[in-house]
Structures are given as C-alpha cells and as structure tokens.
Design a protein around this motif. Structure first.
Motif, PDB file in Angstrom:
ATOM      1  N   GLY A 110       0.813  -1.212   0.000  1.00  0.00           N
ATOM      2  CA  GLY A 110       0.000   0.000   0.000  1.00  0.00           C
ATOM      3  C   GLY A 110       0.848   1.264   0.000  1.00  0.00           C
ATOM      4  O   GLY A 110       0.586   2.208  -0.764  1.00  0.00           O
ATOM      5  N   LEU A 111       1.878   1.289   0.833  1.00  0.00           N
ATOM      6  CA  LEU A 111       2.757   2.463   0.879  1.00  0.00           C
ATOM      7  C   LEU A 111       3.514   2.644  -0.437  1.00  0.00           C
ATOM      8  O   LEU A 111       3.727   3.778  -0.893  1.00  0.00           O
ATOM      9  CB  LEU A 111       3.741   2.322   2.042  1.00  0.00           C
ATOM     10  N   GLY A 112       3.911   1.540  -1.064  1.00  0.00           N
ATOM     11  CA  GLY A 112       4.615   1.625  -2.333  1.00  0.00           C
ATOM     12  C   GLY A 112       3.761   2.243  -3.435  1.00  0.00           C
ATOM     13  O   GLY A 112       4.221   3.106  -4.192  1.00  0.00           O
ATOM     14  N   LEU A 113       2.505   1.797  -3.525  1.00  0.00           N
ATOM     15  CA  LEU A 113       1.595   2.362  -4.527  1.00  0.00           C
ATOM     16  C   LEU A 113       1.286   3.824  -4.232  1.00  0.00           C
ATOM     17  O   LEU A 113       1.180   4.657  -5.154  1.00  0.00           O
ATOM     18  CB  LEU A 113       0.298   1.547  -4.555  1.00  0.00           C
ATOM     19  N   TYR A 114       1.130   4.158  -2.966  1.00  0.00           N
ATOM     20  CA  TYR A 114       0.883   5.537  -2.531  1.00  0.00           C
ATOM     21  C   TYR A 114       2.021   6.435  -3.027  1.00  0.00           C
ATOM     22  O   TYR A 114       1.785   7.494  -3.660  1.00  0.00           O
ATOM     23  CB  TYR A 114       0.792   5.533  -1.007  1.00  0.00           C
ATOM     24  N   ARG A 171      -5.718  12.308 -13.026  1.00  0.00           N
ATOM     25  CA  ARG A 171      -6.675  11.308 -12.537  1.00  0.00           C
ATOM     26  C   ARG A 171      -6.031   9.924 -12.509  1.00  0.00           C
ATOM     27  O   ARG A 171      -6.292   9.136 -11.591  1.00  0.00           O
ATOM     28  CB  ARG A 171      -7.924  11.306 -13.422  1.00  0.00           C
ATOM     29  N   GLY A 172      -5.179   9.626 -13.495  1.00  0.00           N
ATOM     30  CA  GLY A 172      -4.469   8.349 -13.486  1.00  0.00           C
ATOM     31  C   GLY A 172      -3.523   8.243 -12.304  1.00  0.00           C
ATOM     32  O   GLY A 172      -3.430   7.198 -11.650  1.00  0.00           O
ATOM     33  N   ALA A 173      -2.792   9.338 -12.027  1.00  0.00           N
ATOM     34  CA  ALA A 173      -1.886   9.354 -10.876  1.00  0.00           C
ATOM     35  C   ALA A 173      -2.656   9.190  -9.572  1.00  0.00           C
ATOM     36  O   ALA A 173      -2.245   8.445  -8.674  1.00  0.00           O
ATOM     37  CB  ALA A 173      -1.088  10.658 -10.865  1.00  0.00           C
ATOM     38  N   LEU A 174      -3.793   9.887  -9.475  1.00  0.00           N
ATOM     39  CA  LEU A 174      -4.636   9.766  -8.280  1.00  0.00           C
ATOM     40  C   LEU A 174      -5.174   8.350  -8.127  1.00  0.00           C
ATOM     41  O   LEU A 174      -5.287   7.832  -7.011  1.00  0.00           O
ATOM     42  CB  LEU A 174      -5.800  10.762  -8.353  1.00  0.00           C
ATOM     43  N   PHE A 175      -5.505   7.711  -9.248  1.00  0.00           N
ATOM     44  CA  PHE A 175      -6.019   6.343  -9.204  1.00  0.00           C
ATOM     45  C   PHE A 175      -4.972   5.394  -8.621  1.00  0.00           C
ATOM     46  O   PHE A 175      -5.279   4.570  -7.750  1.00  0.00           O
ATOM     47  CB  PHE A 175      -6.429   5.890 -10.603  1.00  0.00           C
ATOM     48  N   ILE A 176      -3.728   5.500  -9.075  1.00  0.00           N
ATOM     49  CA  ILE A 176      -2.661   4.627  -8.568  1.00  0.00           C
ATOM     50  C   ILE A 176      -2.398   4.918  -7.092  1.00  0.00           C
ATOM     51  O   ILE A 176      -2.250   4.004  -6.274  1.00  0.00           O
ATOM     52  CB  ILE A 176      -1.388   4.802  -9.405  1.00  0.00           C
ATOM     53  N   LEU A 177      -2.335   6.210  -6.753  1.00  0.00           N
ATOM     54  CA  LEU A 177      -2.155   6.593  -5.353  1.00  0.00           C
ATOM     55  C   LEU A 177      -3.263   5.993  -4.496  1.00  0.00           C
ATOM     56  O   LEU A 177      -3.018   5.440  -3.406  1.00  0.00           O
ATOM     57  CB  LEU A 177      -2.131   8.119  -5.237  1.00  0.00           C
ATOM     58  N   ALA A 178      -4.505   6.087  -4.984  1.00  0.00           N
ATOM     59  CA  ALA A 178      -5.651   5.579  -4.224  1.00  0.00           C
ATOM     60  C   ALA A 178      -5.680   4.060  -4.154  1.00  0.00           C
ATOM     61  O   ALA A 178      -6.243   3.493  -3.217  1.00  0.00           O
ATOM     62  CB  ALA A 178      -6.958   6.106  -4.825  1.00  0.00           C
ATOM     63  N   CYS A 179      -5.080   3.377  -5.142  1.00  0.00           N
ATOM     64  CA  CYS A 179      -4.929   1.917  -5.016  1.00  0.00           C
ATOM     65  C   CYS A 179      -4.089   1.592  -3.787  1.00  0.00           C
ATOM     66  O   CYS A 179      -4.332   0.603  -3.087  1.00  0.00           O
ATOM     67  CB  CYS A 179      -4.282   1.344  -6.276  1.00  0.00           C
ATOM     68  N   GLY A 180      -3.097   2.447  -3.526  1.00  0.00           N
ATOM     69  CA  GLY A 180      -2.308   2.297  -2.311  1.00  0.00           C
ATOM     70  C   GLY A 180      -3.144   2.542  -1.072  1.00  0.00           C
ATOM     71  O   GLY A 180      -3.046   1.806  -0.077  1.00  0.00           O
ATOM     72  N   LEU A 181      -3.987   3.571  -1.113  1.00  0.00           N
ATOM     73  CA  LEU A 181      -4.862   3.869   0.025  1.00  0.00           C
ATOM     74  C   LEU A 181      -5.824   2.711   0.280  1.00  0.00           C
ATOM     75  O   LEU A 181      -6.067   2.323   1.434  1.00  0.00           O
ATOM     76  CB  LEU A 181      -5.656   5.152  -0.228  1.00  0.00           C
ATOM     77  N   ALA A 182      -6.397   2.161  -0.795  1.00  0.00           N
ATOM     78  CA  ALA A 182      -7.338   1.044  -0.658  1.00  0.00           C
ATOM     79  C   ALA A 182      -6.651  -0.162  -0.031  1.00  0.00           C
ATOM     80  O   ALA A 182      -7.230  -0.855   0.817  1.00  0.00           O
ATOM     81  CB  ALA A 182      -7.912   0.674  -2.031  1.00  0.00           C
ATOM     82  N   THR A 183      -5.416  -0.415  -0.442  1.00  0.00           N
ATOM     83  CA  THR A 183      -4.660  -1.527   0.130  1.00  0.00           C
ATOM     84  C   THR A 183      -4.412  -1.307   1.611  1.00  0.00           C
ATOM     85  O   THR A 183      -4.599  -2.212   2.441  1.00  0.00           O
ATOM     86  CB  THR A 183      -3.313  -1.695  -0.604  1.00  0.00           C
ATOM     87  N   LEU A 184      -4.008  -0.084   1.966  1.00  0.00           N
ATOM     88  CA  LEU A 184      -3.766   0.232   3.381  1.00  0.00           C
ATOM     89  C   LEU A 184      -5.035   0.072   4.216  1.00  0.00           C
ATOM     90  O   LEU A 184      -4.999  -0.446   5.330  1.00  0.00           O
ATOM     91  CB  LEU A 184      -3.220   1.660   3.513  1.00  0.00           C
ATOM     92  N   GLU A 185      -6.168   0.523   3.671  1.00  0.00           N
ATOM     93  CA  GLU A 185      -7.419   0.411   4.428  1.00  0.00           C
ATOM     94  C   GLU A 185      -7.847  -1.041   4.582  1.00  0.00           C
ATOM     95  O   GLU A 185      -8.315  -1.461   5.647  1.00  0.00           O
ATOM     96  CB  GLU A 185      -8.526   1.232   3.753  1.00  0.00           C
ATOM     97  N   ALA A 186      -7.709  -1.831   3.522  1.00  0.00           N
ATOM     98  CA  ALA A 186      -8.088  -3.245   3.593  1.00  0.00           C
ATOM     99  C   ALA A 186      -7.242  -3.979   4.623  1.00  0.00           C
ATOM    100  O   ALA A 186      -7.730  -4.875   5.318  1.00  0.00           O
ATOM    101  CB  ALA A 186      -7.935  -3.898   2.224  1.00  0.00           C
ATOM    102  N   VAL A 187      -5.981  -3.592   4.737  1.00  0.00           N
ATOM    103  CA  VAL A 187      -5.071  -4.251   5.676  1.00  0.00           C
ATOM    104  C   VAL A 187      -5.229  -3.698   7.085  1.00  0.00           C
ATOM    105  O   VAL A 187      -5.309  -4.450   8.061  1.00  0.00           O
ATOM    106  CB  VAL A 187      -3.602  -4.079   5.208  1.00  0.00           C
ATOM    107  N   ALA A 188      -5.273  -2.383   7.207  1.00  0.00           N
ATOM    108  CA  ALA A 188      -5.153  -1.743   8.519  1.00  0.00           C
ATOM    109  C   ALA A 188      -6.335  -2.016   9.440  1.00  0.00           C
ATOM    110  O   ALA A 188      -6.147  -2.152  10.656  1.00  0.00           O
ATOM    111  CB  ALA A 188      -4.963  -0.234   8.341  1.00  0.00           C
TER     112      ALA A 188
END
Length: 418
Positions: A93-97, A117-134
């Motif tokens: 998650g941190l890596g994608l962020y 928007r593409g950059a935000l999408f990749i960044l948010a994939c990191g956020l989604a991963t962090l939320e799913a894990v955390a």
C-alpha cells in the motif's frame, strides 16, 4: 460458533497488549497518512476548476478516480494480505501511494486532467490496500470486545490527517498571491515531498518486527453471541450468508458516498454561499476535520457506555438534521451545520467496518476487502452532486440524506449477527 466461557467474558478487556504497542502506533499512523491524501483530493478538486478550467461535475471525477480505485483494488488487496500477511500488505500500500504521488510530476508537466486522474487512481490503489489491511490489523491487536474502540481510536488519527491535508493544500496550493497560485508547479513540488515521505515510512516499516496477530473476530463474546444450534455449527455459513456483513458493505457504500460529496463541494459552498476566499474556505474545511477528529475521540469514549450500533444510528439522525440546515442557505447557521456534519459522520466509517466484521472468523480478511470496496460510493456521489452544485451548491446536500437513512437502518436493525 460457541460463545466464550462466562469467566472470560466477565474479565475486563484491555485496549491492547504490551507486545502490540509498537505495531499499533505504526499502523495507527497509516490512518493519518491516508486522511491527508483523501482530503488533499478535495483541495485539488477546487484547484483543477481554476487552473485546468473544468466544471464542478467534471472536477467531481477527482473523487471518482480516488474512490473508484477502492472498487478495483479491494479484492486484490485482500487476496495479497491473505497470502503474504499484514506487514507485506502495508508495504504494498505504501509503495503504490508513493508511486502515485511521484506521477504528479509528469502529470503537471503535461497539464493533463486525465493524467492527474491516473496518478490519483494509482495513489488511491495504495490507500485502498492500506485500508483493507489496517482495519483487520488494528482489530486483531487485542481482544475483540475492544476492537470497536481500537478502530475508532486509529480512525481518530485519520481525522488528524484530514485536518492536516486541507491546511497543507490551502497554504501551498490555494493561497492567493503566491507565485504559483494559478499553475501546477506547487502541486508538483508538494507531491514530490509527499512521495518521498511515504517512501521513507515504507522503508522504516520494513524493519519493524510485527508479532503474530490473532484474528480478533474469530471468537465471539456474549455481546455478539451467535447461535449454538448443532445444525448451524455443522454447516458454517458462507461470507455472503452473513446478512450483517452484506448490510455493512451497503452502509459503507452510502457512508463514503455522503462523505465524498460533502467534502468535494465544501470549499465551493464557502466561496459561493459565504463569500470566502478559496484559501480561507480551505482553512474552514480543516476546521470541519477538527470536528471529525473530536467526534471520533468522543465516540471512542462513549462506546464504553453506549452500544456502537446505537451510536451509529444516533449520529445518522444528527447528520440528516445538519443536511437539512445546509440546504436552506441560511448563512452562518447553514455553514456551521456544514462544519458539524463532519462531527456526526465521524464514527460512521470505523463503526460500520467493525460491526460488519463481527463473527466472521476465517472470512474476516476477505470481508475487509469487500467492505473497503464499498468505498466506491465516494466515486458515485461527487459527480451527481456536482451536476446539482453547478446550479445550486446548497441544494446538492439533499442527496446525502438518502445515505444517512440507509446508515440509520443498519445501526438500528441490520447490524445484528445472526
């Protein structure tokens, strides 16, 4: 699944255990980091309207890019977490962020809304991963009876991040009169710094020794006891046969829909209805996040005395009342209601999350992914609210009332573990 013995249930549940303290501190910090990223998206929403000359409805696609990533990344993040563990999930998650943040540099050079928007999408994939894990990570750092408290405590620091985000964005991006207030240079520089900080945190976390974490939702207490009927014990339920989990996904969809729309047009409301400068409106936005942070700390304390589902239902009613005041365009009374709206939906995300994970046992990690996918609601509502806001930004706040009615129903009735 049987309830735990009475002797265990009678013992007071500790907030966490000594062996988990360092891990809890580090994982709690992650909540702050994605709070900064989410609210910075709302600053960008307004800045892109000015610099890239997009409409409110089009700028709502910023939130679509951010929250849409949750729908895409929710299940892969859960599968990754189940295969490689919580720690590696955090590192992914941190890596994608960080990678998404660094992509802001070429996006700014190209002055392309689509690239951003593409950059935000990749960044948010990191956020989604962090939320799913955390969330299941924090829930597992102690007794299940205090899992609601731990998640709300961690989410309080998400509130702190949500305060910091608008302050940073308001000062470096929206502040009038500075050299780069009407271009994308400040955006480029700021996200280079953010990417570097996130990368450094990932490297530091790689050296943290994480003790074995037990599934806090695998054993039920008397408060959430489930049936002990032999027939049911012989045939365990599939994940989607747990109605409280399904309702949690639905409630989370509508919760983040309301949140995304409320935040996306807060600054527009301050400018158009209150006559505030964009920078000053962003500081009021930060103040509204202070209200959310206060709400989470207060909510964490009150859950020692009030059942989480009852708190959720009560705060949903408070949110409906605030929305009705906001839509009336009464000047300061309506704007104060907009500030207090954050207080009332402060506990919703973590409480829905925690209630949805109750009693799921081995399904917990997979369930966390689906509840995170519910966050895609934040991709749906901002463009819809933007269409109304292009005509009257106050009238757009009628839409979140629908969301809070669904959340009230979940807290009042459909949270029950069957």
């Amino acid at each position: 699944m049987q309830s735990v013995p009475t002797s265990h249930a009678a013992k007071p549940a500790a907030f966490t255990e000594k062996k988990y303290i360092i891990t809890l501190v580090f994982v709690t910090s992650l909540f702050m980091l994605w709070g900064i990223a989410i609210t910075m998206g709302d600053i960008l929403n307004r800045h892109f309207q000015n610099v890239l000359h997009v409409s409110k409805a089009e700028s709502g696609l910023v939130q679509f890019s951010i929250f849409g990533a949750y729908a895409v990344m929710g299940i892969p993040a859960g599968l990754f977490m189940k295969r490689f563990g919580y720690k590696n999930g955090v590192l992914l998650g941190l890596g994608l962020y960080a990678f998404g943040a660094f992509l802001f540099v070429p996006a700014a050079n190209a002055q392309s809304f689509g690239f951003f928007r593409g950059a935000l999408f990749i960044l948010a994939c990191g956020l989604a991963t962090l939320e799913a894990v955390a969330h299941p990570f924090v829930a597992g750092l102690g007794d299940q009876r205090t899992s609601d408290q731990r998640i709300n405590f961690a989410q309080s620091f998400n509130g702190l991040g949500a305060v910091v985000g608008p302050l940073i964005g308001g000062y470096f991006i929206l502040r009038g009169g500075q050299e780069h207030s009407n271009d994308l240079e400040s955006v480029k520089l700021l996200y280079q710094v953010i990417g570097s900080v996130i990368l450094a945190i990932a490297i530091a976390f790689a050296f943290v020794k994480v003790p074995p974490v037990q599934d806090a939702h695998a054993v039920e207490t008397d408060s959430y006891a489930v049936s002990t009927d032999p027939a049911e014990l012989a045939a365990p339920k599939g994940l989607f046969q747990h109605s409280h989990f399904v309702w949690a996904v639905v409630a989370q969809f509508f919760n983040v829909a309301a949140q995304g729309g409320t935040w996306a047009f807060f600054i527009n409301y301050g400018i158009e209805k209150m006559g505030l400068a964009a920078e000053k409106a962003s500081y009021y936005f930060a103040l509204s996040m202070v209200m959310m942070m206060i709400g989470r700390f207060v909510g964490t304390y009150l859950m020692r005395f009030i059942a989480p589902n009852k708190m959720l239902a009560g705060f949903a009613l408070g949110s409906i009342a605030m929305c009705l005041l906001i839509t009336q365009s009464l000047g300061w009374p309506s704007f104060i209601a907009l500030l207090f709206l954050n207080f009332f939906f402060s506990i919703m995300f973590p409480t829905i999350f925690s209630l949805g994970l109750k009693g799921l046992g081995s399904h917990t990690q997979q369930a966390s992914s689906f509840i995170v996918m519910g966050v895609v609601g934040g991709a749906v509502f901002p463009p819809l609210m933007g269409m109304i806001a292009d005509k009257d930004v106050a009238a757009a706040y009628y839409l979140p009332i629908i969301c809070y009615i669904v959340i009230f129903a979940f807290g009042a009735k459909f949270y029950k573990v069957k």
